[in-house]
Structures are given as structure tokens and as C-alpha cells.
Design a protein around this motif. Structure first.
Motif, PDB file in Angstrom:
ATOM      1  N   ASP A  56       0.837  -1.206   0.000  1.00 56.09           N
ATOM      2  CA  ASP A  56       0.000   0.000   0.000  1.00 56.09           C
ATOM      3  C   ASP A  56       0.866   1.247   0.000  1.00 56.09           C
ATOM      4  N   PHE A  60       1.185   4.411  -2.706  1.00 49.57           N
ATOM      5  CA  PHE A  60       1.116   5.809  -2.290  1.00 49.57           C
ATOM      6  C   PHE A  60       2.328   6.593  -2.787  1.00 49.57           C
ATOM      7  N   TYR A 117       2.431   2.792   7.465  1.00 49.18           N
ATOM      8  CA  TYR A 117       1.233   1.960   7.386  1.00 49.18           C
ATOM      9  C   TYR A 117       1.408   0.785   8.343  1.00 49.18           C
ATOM     10  N   HIS A 173      -7.244   1.906   4.042  1.00 54.38           N
ATOM     11  CA  HIS A 173      -6.003   2.669   3.910  1.00 54.38           C
ATOM     12  C   HIS A 173      -5.785   3.094   2.465  1.00 54.38           C
ATOM     13  N   LYS A 174      -6.043   2.207   1.525  1.00 57.66           N
ATOM     14  CA  LYS A 174      -5.895   2.549   0.107  1.00 57.66           C
ATOM     15  C   LYS A 174      -6.838   3.697  -0.256  1.00 57.66           C
ATOM     16  N   ALA A 177      -5.530   6.947   1.318  1.00 61.05           N
ATOM     17  CA  ALA A 177      -4.351   7.423   0.586  1.00 61.05           C
ATOM     18  C   ALA A 177      -4.760   8.104  -0.710  1.00 61.05           C
ATOM     19  N   CYS A 181      -4.265  11.994  -2.059  1.00 70.70           N
ATOM     20  CA  CYS A 181      -3.794  12.353  -3.400  1.00 70.70           C
ATOM     21  C   CYS A 181      -4.756  13.315  -4.072  1.00 70.70           C
TER      22      CYS A 181
END
Length: 193
Positions: A56, A60, A117, A173-174, A177, A181
Motif C-alpha cells: 500500500d 502511495f 502503514y 487505507h488505500k 491514501a 492524493c
């Protein structure tokens, strides 16, 4: 619900986890502000994680060094889990708990930003990296799961996904992130070389 398929159970679990993220908006905006200030200030991201969290983190960091959406100049983002020889050397010569902290020491400068992470918040190498970042004057973002574990309270900004299921934490988390962005990408596209 009786007779729900594994897929339906997973979908229900994922939706419940994502719905719980609404309370993280203020922290997410703070995290995006740290990323924006770091990169537009001419500094770099250092990203760390273990296993799936390392993957992950790789995604990122890639969003900045390559691009997230639309063409723009690259920004420095180093994934500290990417160099197998370096990880093996530090793990062998020192301890696995030091694999990220030594890289923070080597590569980190005030103004840089550490992003970690950890689905449990318990990984000794993540804890050491956060402590080393603080000692070196770096700000930090911690993407954590469950209750944040021992990592809770060590980062400048925490995004804690309150789930007990590792897969759901990683999926969230993805998403978080990518939200970071999306918050900073227009400003990065407007930046000159």
C-alpha cells in the motif's frame, strides 16, 4: 443474516468499514496539508510498511513520483520497503526493528514527511521509524488499524481505521491514501519545476 454468501459477508463488512471513515475527514485534511507542504516545500516523502502495508505504501509513493491523475512533474517519494538488499543488511547487522529507522536517519531531513502503514500499530520497525522521525525533526502520518496499538499518539497525524479485519483496514487505507492524493494533486500539477 442467514445463508449470506462469503462475498455478501465481505461486501457488508467493507461497506461498514468505509461508512465508519466519515469521522476521519478532519485528520485526512491535516494529513493532506502535511503532504502538500512537504512536497511544495521541496522536501520528500519517506513511506514505510510491512507486507501488504508495504505494498500500500508503494502505491502511495508511486502516486507522487509518477503521477496520480493527469500529467505533472514528479515529486520525491521514497518507499523504505523497496530495497531488499538494504533491508536484509540492516536486519542482519542490526535488527529487523531498525530497517526503517536507519533509513529515516540516513535519508530524512527536517521538512521531510514520514508516512507509515500498520494495520495493528504494533510493528516494532514502524514504532522505531516514528520515534526516529520525531528525533530527526520530521513530521509524520500514521495509517493505522484497530485501536492504533502502541503507534497511537506517536505521529503528527493519525488515520485509524476502526476495524478488526486486516483486509478491511488495508482497503480503507488505500481509499484514504487516494483521498489524500485527490486533495493535493491539483496543487502539485500547478507547481513549477
Amino acid at each position: 443474516m442467514p445463508n449470506m454468501s462469503m462475498f455478501q459477508n465481505s461486501l457488508r463488512s467493507a461497506l461498514s468499514t468505509f461508512e465508519s471513515l466519515g469521522g476521519l475527514e478532519e485528520h485526512l485534511l491535516q494529513a493532506a496539508g502535511l503532504v502538500r507542504a512537504c512536497l511544495l516545500g521541496g522536501n520528500k516523502l519517506l513511506v514505510a510498511g510491512n507486507g501488504g502495508s508495504a505494498a500500500d505504501g508503494m502505491d502511495f509513493s508511486t502516486e507522487f513520483t509518477c503521477r496520480y491523475s493527469g500529467d505533472r512533474r514528479p515529486f520525491p517519494a521514497i518507499n523504505l520497503a523497496a530495497d531488499g538488499a538494504l533491508l536484509a543488511a540492516i536486519g542482519n547487522d542490526y535488527a529487523f526493528a531498525e530497517v526503517f529507522a536507519r533509513q529515516v536517519w540516513a535519508f530524512g531531513r527536517p521538512g521531510d514527511l514520514l508516512v507509515v502503514y500498520s494495520t495493528s500499530g504494533k510493528s516494532p520497525n514502524i514504532l522505531r521509524a516514528l520515534d526516529e522521525a520525531k528525533e530527526r525533526g520530521l513530521e509524520s502520518i500514521a495509517m493505522l488499524g484497530r485501536d492504533g496499538g502502541p503507534a497511537a499518539g506517536r505521529a503528527t497525524v493519525e488515520l485509524i481505521v476502526r476495524s478488526e479485519i486486516t483486509a478491511r483496514i488495508q482497503e480503507a487505507h488505500k481509499f484514504l491514501a487516494h483521498c489524500i492524493c485527490e486533495q493535493v494533486d491539483a496543487d502539485l500539477r500547478a507547481a513549477r519545476d
